[in-house]
Design a protein around this motif. Structure first.
Motif, PDB file in Angstrom:
ATOM      1  N   LEU A  62       7.270   8.892  -4.795  1.00 46.94           N
ATOM      2  CA  LEU A  62       5.932   9.533  -5.277  1.00 46.94           C
ATOM      3  C   LEU A  62       5.961  10.678  -6.028  1.00 46.94           C
ATOM      4  O   LEU A  62       5.536  10.998  -7.184  1.00 46.94           O
ATOM      5  N   THR A  63       7.147  11.455  -5.589  1.00 41.59           N
ATOM      6  CA  THR A  63       7.498  12.880  -6.085  1.00 41.59           C
ATOM      7  C   THR A  63       8.768  13.013  -6.076  1.00 41.59           C
ATOM      8  O   THR A  63       9.492  12.290  -5.715  1.00 41.59           O
ATOM      9  N   ASN A 109      -3.988  10.149  -7.756  1.00 36.74           N
ATOM     10  CA  ASN A 109      -3.514  10.537  -6.369  1.00 36.74           C
ATOM     11  C   ASN A 109      -3.720   9.307  -5.465  1.00 36.74           C
ATOM     12  O   ASN A 109      -4.272   9.555  -4.168  1.00 36.74           O
ATOM     13  N   ARG A 110      -3.493   8.009  -5.838  1.00 39.73           N
ATOM     14  CA  ARG A 110      -3.756   6.944  -4.963  1.00 39.73           C
ATOM     15  C   ARG A 110      -2.332   6.095  -4.821  1.00 39.73           C
ATOM     16  O   ARG A 110      -1.581   6.205  -5.971  1.00 39.73           O
ATOM     17  N   ILE A 111      -2.395   5.198  -3.668  1.00 40.00           N
ATOM     18  CA  ILE A 111      -1.070   4.323  -3.731  1.00 40.00           C
ATOM     19  C   ILE A 111      -1.775   2.907  -3.393  1.00 40.00           C
ATOM     20  O   ILE A 111      -3.004   2.725  -3.012  1.00 40.00           O
ATOM     21  N   ILE A 122      -5.803  -0.089  -1.205  1.00 40.92           N
ATOM     22  CA  ILE A 122      -5.746   1.184  -1.989  1.00 40.92           C
ATOM     23  C   ILE A 122      -5.685   2.327  -1.011  1.00 40.92           C
ATOM     24  O   ILE A 122      -6.641   2.478   0.042  1.00 40.92           O
ATOM     25  N   TRP A 123      -4.654   3.350  -1.137  1.00 43.18           N
ATOM     26  CA  TRP A 123      -4.858   4.553  -0.053  1.00 43.18           C
ATOM     27  C   TRP A 123      -4.895   5.722  -0.898  1.00 43.18           C
ATOM     28  O   TRP A 123      -4.171   5.854  -2.155  1.00 43.18           O
ATOM     29  N   ILE A 131      -8.799   3.676   1.195  1.00 46.12           N
ATOM     30  CA  ILE A 131      -9.868   3.880   0.146  1.00 46.12           C
ATOM     31  C   ILE A 131     -10.699   2.605   0.060  1.00 46.12           C
ATOM     32  O   ILE A 131     -11.859   2.384  -0.004  1.00 46.12           O
ATOM     33  N   GLN A 132      -9.934   1.528  -0.279  1.00 46.45           N
ATOM     34  CA  GLN A 132     -10.223  -0.018  -0.650  1.00 46.45           C
ATOM     35  C   GLN A 132      -9.553  -0.977   0.017  1.00 46.45           C
ATOM     36  O   GLN A 132      -8.291  -0.875   0.043  1.00 46.45           O
ATOM     37  N   ASP A 133     -10.061  -2.109   0.502  1.00 49.56           N
ATOM     38  CA  ASP A 133      -9.248  -3.159   0.857  1.00 49.56           C
ATOM     39  C   ASP A 133      -9.752  -4.228  -0.081  1.00 49.56           C
ATOM     40  O   ASP A 133     -11.003  -4.780   0.146  1.00 49.56           O
ATOM     41  N   PHE A 134      -9.043  -4.788  -1.008  1.00 48.43           N
ATOM     42  CA  PHE A 134      -9.415  -5.851  -1.896  1.00 48.43           C
ATOM     43  C   PHE A 134      -8.928  -7.242  -1.191  1.00 48.43           C
ATOM     44  O   PHE A 134      -7.750  -7.471  -0.632  1.00 48.43           O
TER      45      PHE A 134
END
Length: 189
Positions: A62-63, A109-111, A122-123, A131-134
């Protein structure tokens, strides 16, 4: 790349992911549930990151000091790595209800993670809140990728599904699906 020397004395069934880290070292995940950090120049294992309970399927940096991993144990782990130490700073237990195939970094800033459970999640990459669950695939999702400089995510599923789906990362809606694509490799996209 000195593969023979790099993996001397390294017992594993199969390697799932090799990742060249920002500092020039190599991170490796395998069936033994351990993430190993190798010094590229000396071909020696410098760190062994233990914490997963099963096969580690994928690694993403990530970083410069943060590594993220996913596993058959249905967890996502965030590791703080420095030249001589490591520490698991966060675990998302049961991030999915089945094997997690891949976790990638997205823009803003998402994974994103994909799984055998037919879901893409999506986190937030700072708080790791969902954030989201596809939903929409009907079989294992093997691979996901964000198009460069676009708010588009592509997913690839195998088995009975055999579909590539294109998702909008602004509206979180499926834009289109292309049927008849069958690929079992999580690195395909």
């Amino acid at each position: 790349f000195p593969f023979r020397n790099l993996f001397r004395g390294f017992s594993f069934i199969s390697v799932h992911c090799l990742l060249l880290l920002h500092d020039g070292r190599v991170a490796c995940s395998s069936d033994d549930s351990i993430i190993k950090i190798f010094n590229f120049s000396s071909s020696k294992c410098e760190l062994s990151l233990q914490g997963h309970h099963s096969t580690v399927t994928f690694l993403t940096q990530l970083t410069s000091n943060l590594l993220i991993s996913c596993s058959y144990d249905q967890s996502i782990k965030v590791w703080s790595i420095t030249s001589n130490s490591y520490q698991c700073v966060l675990t998302i237990e049961y991030a999915h209800w089945d094997v997690i195939n891949k976790v990638i970094q997205l823009s803003y800033n998402r994974i994103a993670s994909c799984s055998w459970d037919h879901h893409i999640k999506i986190w937030k990459s700072d708080t790791y809140e969902l954030i989201q669950d596809f939903e929409g695939h009907s079989d294992t999702i093997n691979s996901i990728i964000q198009l460069e400089n676009k708010e588009i995510l592509i997913s690839l599923s195998s088995g009975f599904d055999k579909t590539m789906k294109i998702w909008n990362l602004v509206t979180y809606q499926c834009i289109t699906a292309i049927k008849g694509i069958d690929c079992w490799d999580r690195h395909s996209l």
